[in-house]
Design a protein around this motif. Structure first.
Motif, PDB file in Angstrom:
ATOM      1  N   MET A   1       9.558   0.665  -2.263  1.00 30.67           N
ATOM      2  CA  MET A   1       8.766   1.459  -1.455  1.00 30.67           C
ATOM      3  C   MET A   1       9.713   2.417  -0.932  1.00 30.67           C
ATOM      4  SD  MET A   1       7.713   0.266   2.520  1.00 30.67           S
ATOM      5  CE  MET A   1       9.543   0.138   3.019  1.00 30.67           C
ATOM      6  N   ALA A   2      10.959   2.340  -0.931  1.00 29.49           N
ATOM      7  CA  ALA A   2      11.910   3.250  -0.435  1.00 29.49           C
ATOM      8  C   ALA A   2      12.111   4.480  -1.262  1.00 29.49           C
ATOM      9  CB  ALA A   2      13.172   2.768  -0.031  1.00 29.49           C
ATOM     10  N   ASN A   3      11.938   4.264  -2.586  1.00 30.00           N
ATOM     11  CA  ASN A   3      12.156   5.324  -3.545  1.00 30.00           C
ATOM     12  C   ASN A   3      11.385   6.619  -3.417  1.00 30.00           C
ATOM     13  OD1 ASN A   3      14.331   4.107  -4.838  1.00 30.00           O
ATOM     14  ND2 ASN A   3      12.955   3.408  -6.690  1.00 30.00           N
ATOM     15  N   PRO A   4      10.065   6.703  -3.185  1.00 24.46           N
ATOM     16  CA  PRO A   4       9.213   7.901  -2.829  1.00 24.46           C
ATOM     17  C   PRO A   4       9.693   8.658  -1.804  1.00 24.46           C
ATOM     18  CG  PRO A   4       7.862   5.994  -2.961  1.00 24.46           C
ATOM     19  CD  PRO A   4       9.032   5.487  -3.526  1.00 24.46           C
TER      20      PRO A   4
ATOM     21  N   LEU B   1       0.780  -1.201   0.051  1.00 21.76           N
ATOM     22  CA  LEU B   1      -0.095  -0.020  -0.053  1.00 21.76           C
ATOM     23  C   LEU B   1       0.887   1.276  -0.039  1.00 21.76           C
ATOM     24  CD1 LEU B   1      -2.573  -1.167   2.387  1.00 21.76           C
ATOM     25  CD2 LEU B   1      -2.939  -0.948   0.016  1.00 21.76           C
ATOM     26  N   LEU B   2       1.858   1.277   0.954  1.00 19.72           N
ATOM     27  CA  LEU B   2       2.665   2.518   0.861  1.00 19.72           C
ATOM     28  C   LEU B   2       3.474   2.566  -0.505  1.00 19.72           C
ATOM     29  CD1 LEU B   2       4.306   2.107   4.287  1.00 19.72           C
ATOM     30  CD2 LEU B   2       2.843   3.712   3.521  1.00 19.72           C
ATOM     31  N   THR B   3       3.821   1.400  -1.040  1.00 19.67           N
ATOM     32  CA  THR B   3       4.669   1.679  -2.505  1.00 19.67           C
ATOM     33  C   THR B   3       3.659   2.123  -3.603  1.00 19.67           C
ATOM     34  OG1 THR B   3       6.065  -0.461  -2.012  1.00 19.67           O
ATOM     35  CG2 THR B   3       5.788   0.112  -4.120  1.00 19.67           C
ATOM     36  N   MET B   4       2.462   1.481  -3.670  1.00 19.50           N
ATOM     37  CA  MET B   4       1.681   1.967  -4.576  1.00 19.50           C
ATOM     38  C   MET B   4       1.346   3.512  -4.450  1.00 19.50           C
ATOM     39  SD  MET B   4       1.315  -0.458  -6.611  1.00 19.50           S
ATOM     40  CE  MET B   4      -0.067   0.076  -7.588  1.00 19.50           C
ATOM     41  N   ALA B   5       0.943   3.893  -3.016  1.00 19.78           N
ATOM     42  CA  ALA B   5       0.512   5.336  -2.640  1.00 19.78           C
ATOM     43  C   ALA B   5       1.492   6.344  -2.947  1.00 19.78           C
ATOM     44  CB  ALA B   5       0.121   5.419  -1.068  1.00 19.78           C
TER      45      ALA B   5
ATOM     46  N   SER C   1       9.089   5.782 -10.926  1.00 20.67           N
ATOM     47  CA  SER C   1       7.895   5.676 -10.088  1.00 20.67           C
ATOM     48  C   SER C   1       6.898   4.694 -10.740  1.00 20.67           C
ATOM     49  CB  SER C   1       7.176   7.193  -9.591  1.00 20.67           C
ATOM     50  OG  SER C   1       7.987   7.704  -8.865  1.00 20.67           O
ATOM     51  N   CYS C   2       6.709   4.953 -11.965  1.00 21.26           N
ATOM     52  CA  CYS C   2       5.807   4.143 -13.022  1.00 21.26           C
ATOM     53  C   CYS C   2       6.327   2.740 -12.934  1.00 21.26           C
ATOM     54  CB  CYS C   2       5.713   4.680 -14.355  1.00 21.26           C
ATOM     55  SG  CYS C   2       4.966   3.779 -15.326  1.00 21.26           S
ATOM     56  N   LEU C   3       7.561   2.550 -13.167  1.00 25.07           N
ATOM     57  CA  LEU C   3       8.171   1.183 -12.996  1.00 25.07           C
ATOM     58  C   LEU C   3       8.229   0.531 -11.898  1.00 25.07           C
ATOM     59  CD1 LEU C   3      11.849   0.447 -14.768  1.00 25.07           C
ATOM     60  CD2 LEU C   3      11.181  -0.303 -12.289  1.00 25.07           C
ATOM     61  N   GLU C   4       8.282   1.133 -10.665  1.00 27.83           N
ATOM     62  CA  GLU C   4       8.214   0.520  -9.200  1.00 27.83           C
ATOM     63  C   GLU C   4       6.930   0.155  -9.010  1.00 27.83           C
ATOM     64  OE1 GLU C   4      10.812  -0.271  -8.390  1.00 27.83           O
ATOM     65  OE2 GLU C   4      12.225   1.500  -7.968  1.00 27.83           O
ATOM     66  N   THR C   5       6.101   0.879  -9.509  1.00 25.59           N
ATOM     67  CA  THR C   5       4.559   0.613  -9.312  1.00 25.59           C
ATOM     68  C   THR C   5       4.148  -0.834  -9.893  1.00 25.59           C
ATOM     69  OG1 THR C   5       3.779   2.924  -9.284  1.00 25.59           O
ATOM     70  CG2 THR C   5       1.923   1.288  -9.743  1.00 25.59           C
TER      71      THR C   5
ATOM     72  N   VAL D   1      19.694   5.141  -3.681  1.00 26.39           N
ATOM     73  CA  VAL D   1      18.810   4.249  -4.350  1.00 26.39           C
ATOM     74  C   VAL D   1      19.692   3.354  -5.028  1.00 26.39           C
ATOM     75  CG1 VAL D   1      16.857   3.947  -6.155  1.00 26.39           C
ATOM     76  CG2 VAL D   1      16.618   5.648  -4.172  1.00 26.39           C
ATOM     77  N   VAL D   2      20.483   3.866  -5.836  1.00 23.27           N
ATOM     78  CA  VAL D   2      21.526   3.037  -6.759  1.00 23.27           C
ATOM     79  C   VAL D   2      22.269   1.993  -6.042  1.00 23.27           C
ATOM     80  CG1 VAL D   2      23.444   3.246  -8.175  1.00 23.27           C
ATOM     81  CG2 VAL D   2      21.567   4.760  -8.628  1.00 23.27           C
ATOM     82  N   THR D   3      22.697   2.398  -4.691  1.00 18.95           N
ATOM     83  CA  THR D   3      23.807   1.683  -3.911  1.00 18.95           C
ATOM     84  C   THR D   3      22.818   0.645  -3.547  1.00 18.95           C
ATOM     85  OG1 THR D   3      24.848   3.733  -3.343  1.00 18.95           O
ATOM     86  CG2 THR D   3      25.129   1.871  -1.915  1.00 18.95           C
ATOM     87  N   ILE D   4      21.541   0.941  -2.901  1.00 13.88           N
ATOM     88  CA  ILE D   4      20.754  -0.275  -2.305  1.00 13.88           C
ATOM     89  C   ILE D   4      20.430  -1.336  -3.708  1.00 13.88           C
ATOM     90  CG2 ILE D   4      18.852  -0.776  -1.444  1.00 13.88           C
ATOM     91  CD1 ILE D   4      18.468   1.627  -0.019  1.00 13.88           C
ATOM     92  N   PHE D   5      20.199  -0.838  -4.689  1.00 14.29           N
ATOM     93  CA  PHE D   5      19.654  -1.578  -5.794  1.00 14.29           C
ATOM     94  C   PHE D   5      20.625  -2.425  -6.430  1.00 14.29           C
ATOM     95  CE2 PHE D   5      18.936  -2.213 -10.549  1.00 14.29           C
ATOM     96  CZ  PHE D   5      17.910  -2.858 -10.270  1.00 14.29           C
ATOM     97  N   TYR D   6      21.942  -2.102  -6.714  1.00 18.37           N
ATOM     98  CA  TYR D   6      22.826  -2.623  -7.377  1.00 18.37           C
ATOM     99  C   TYR D   6      23.609  -3.666  -6.463  1.00 18.37           C
ATOM    100  CZ  TYR D   6      23.147  -0.808 -11.855  1.00 18.37           C
ATOM    101  OH  TYR D   6      22.814  -0.381 -13.215  1.00 18.37           O
ATOM    102  N   GLY D   7      23.916  -2.899  -5.008  1.00 17.54           N
ATOM    103  CA  GLY D   7      24.467  -3.653  -3.863  1.00 17.54           C
ATOM    104  C   GLY D   7      23.833  -4.988  -3.633  1.00 17.54           C
ATOM    105  N   THR D   8      22.340  -5.016  -3.671  1.00 19.98           N
ATOM    106  CA  THR D   8      21.741  -6.338  -3.277  1.00 19.98           C
ATOM    107  C   THR D   8      21.511  -7.295  -4.603  1.00 19.98           C
ATOM    108  OG1 THR D   8      19.501  -5.240  -3.665  1.00 19.98           O
ATOM    109  CG2 THR D   8      20.152  -5.533  -1.438  1.00 19.98           C
ATOM    110  N   LEU D   9      21.429  -6.810  -5.895  1.00 18.12           N
ATOM    111  CA  LEU D   9      21.532  -7.360  -7.025  1.00 18.12           C
ATOM    112  C   LEU D   9      22.945  -8.011  -7.127  1.00 18.12           C
ATOM    113  CD1 LEU D   9      19.216  -7.218  -8.966  1.00 18.12           C
ATOM    114  CD2 LEU D   9      20.581  -5.667 -10.286  1.00 18.12           C
ATOM    115  N   MET D  10      23.991  -7.292  -6.613  1.00 15.50           N
ATOM    116  CA  MET D  10      25.431  -8.219  -6.939  1.00 15.50           C
ATOM    117  C   MET D  10      25.344  -9.259  -5.824  1.00 15.50           C
ATOM    118  SD  MET D  10      27.819  -5.193  -7.634  1.00 15.50           S
ATOM    119  CE  MET D  10      27.925  -4.216  -9.204  1.00 15.50           C
ATOM    120  N   ILE D  11      24.747  -9.145  -4.871  1.00 16.31           N
ATOM    121  CA  ILE D  11      24.779 -10.253  -3.738  1.00 16.31           C
ATOM    122  C   ILE D  11      24.046 -11.571  -4.148  1.00 16.31           C
ATOM    123  CG2 ILE D  11      24.160 -10.854  -1.318  1.00 16.31           C
ATOM    124  CD1 ILE D  11      24.683  -8.018  -0.595  1.00 16.31           C
TER     125      ILE D  11
END
Length: 314
Positions: A289-292, A41-45, A72-76, A252-262
């Motif tokens: 959820m964190a992006n917005p 719900l938080l992510t969509m809102a 934001s469209c992509l994350e939805t 955002v980039v650090t969280i995304f790529y960091g976990t993707l690489m792990i």
């Protein structure tokens, strides 16, 4: 013969998978359901609100917010590809998914991951031009170029994943049919196939490298130049102001790529395999959820647009 199996020559092919998800923790199914429901719900809102603010406020009609709107469209879409299925499983206890349904989920998941890699790199490039080439920014990042870069981000994800999903749809699965994950990802599916997977493995390696390595390098190089430029600014106020324009995106980039690489790059050890589901939650569930929250809480222009929207409605 069970409804989840069908005959194929001399072999019995399964037609359903079981997504184990977090089923090994039965006492936590209700808390997990409530937690992921709140996250969804938080992510969509949050992402829909970002889209509304960008469309409604002409001060946000800039390249940076154009790319943020795309994100934001992509994350939805991202959240809607994974979380509703997970919530239904937690609520009903039914963890089955058809083979075709699993491949469809993988397809949309793959499209969005690949597109996000490119989109984040385009946002990094935008910040590089704004900070390192401010006098040429409006020429190098005009409306037409923004549309072209966004189109490349989306199309690249669709093309690569369509090829892989097409090859995957030709595979047969003979059992076992349990996937120790909460979503249909490439590696767990390939391990369950009784077909020859050498071609799809090679093609996926080539396409995934093309969809992740160039965007990652562009993002990395952009931030090397950005940080170098910021450090050369004489005044503390100037450095703080310059860094504030890209710090949200850097988080955002650090969280995304960091976990993707792990999850995808590090060796497939027993220890990592046990924690992959947790790490996968970061880039599939928590990042959308964190992006917005990151962009709005750290961005005065977004905060100002939100206050104006609230004042206008009152």
């Amino acid at each position: 013969m069970s409804s989840s199996e069908r005959e194929g020559g001399y072999k019995t092919y399964i037609t359903e998978f079981i997504l184990l998800g977090f089923g090994n923790l039965p006492e936590l199914q209700t808390p997990f359901f409530l937690l992921f429901l709140v996250i969804y719900l938080l992510t969509m809102a949050g992402n829909i609100l970002i889209l509304v603010l960008i469309v409604a406020d002409h001060h946000l009609h800039t390249p940076m917010y154009f790319f943020l709107g795309n994100l934001s469209c992509l994350e939805t879409c991202y959240a809607s590809t994974i979380l509703p299925r997970m919530l239904a499983s937690l609520l009903t206890g039914d963890r089955t998914i058809s083979v075709s349904g699993c491949i469809i989920q993988f397809y949309f998941f793959g499209v969005l991951v690949a597109s996000e890699c490119y989109l984040l790199s385009m946002m990094s490039y935008d910040r590089y031009l704004a900070i390192c080439k401010p006098l040429h920014y409006t020429v190098l990042m005009n409306g037409r170029i923004c549309l072209q870069l966004a189109a490349v981000s989306w199309v690249s994800g669709f093309v690569a994943t369509t090829i892989v999903a097409g090859l995957m749809s030709q595979l047969h699965f003979c059992g076992p049919n349990e996937i120790d994950h909460f979503l249909c990802d490439f590696s767990p599916l390939i391990k369950l196939s009784c077909s020859d997977t050498s071609l799809i493995t090679l093609v996926t390696f080539i396409l995934s490298s093309a969809d992740t390595l160039p965007p990652f390098l562009l993002t990395l190089i952009s931030y090397v130049f950005i940080i170098s430029t910021i450090l050369r600014i004489q005044s503390t106020t100037g450095r703080r102001k310059a860094f504030s324009t890209c710090s949200s995106h850097l988080i955002v980039v650090t969280i995304f790529y960091g976990t993707l690489m792990i999850v995808y790059v590090l060796p497939d050890t027993e220890t990592l395999r046990e924690h992959n589901k947790v790490f996968s939650l970061f880039y599939t569930v928590l990042t959308p959820m964190a992006n917005p929250l990151v962009y709005s809480l750290r961005n005065k222009e977004v905060q100002c647009a939100l206050r104006k929207l609230i004042a206008h409605r009152n």
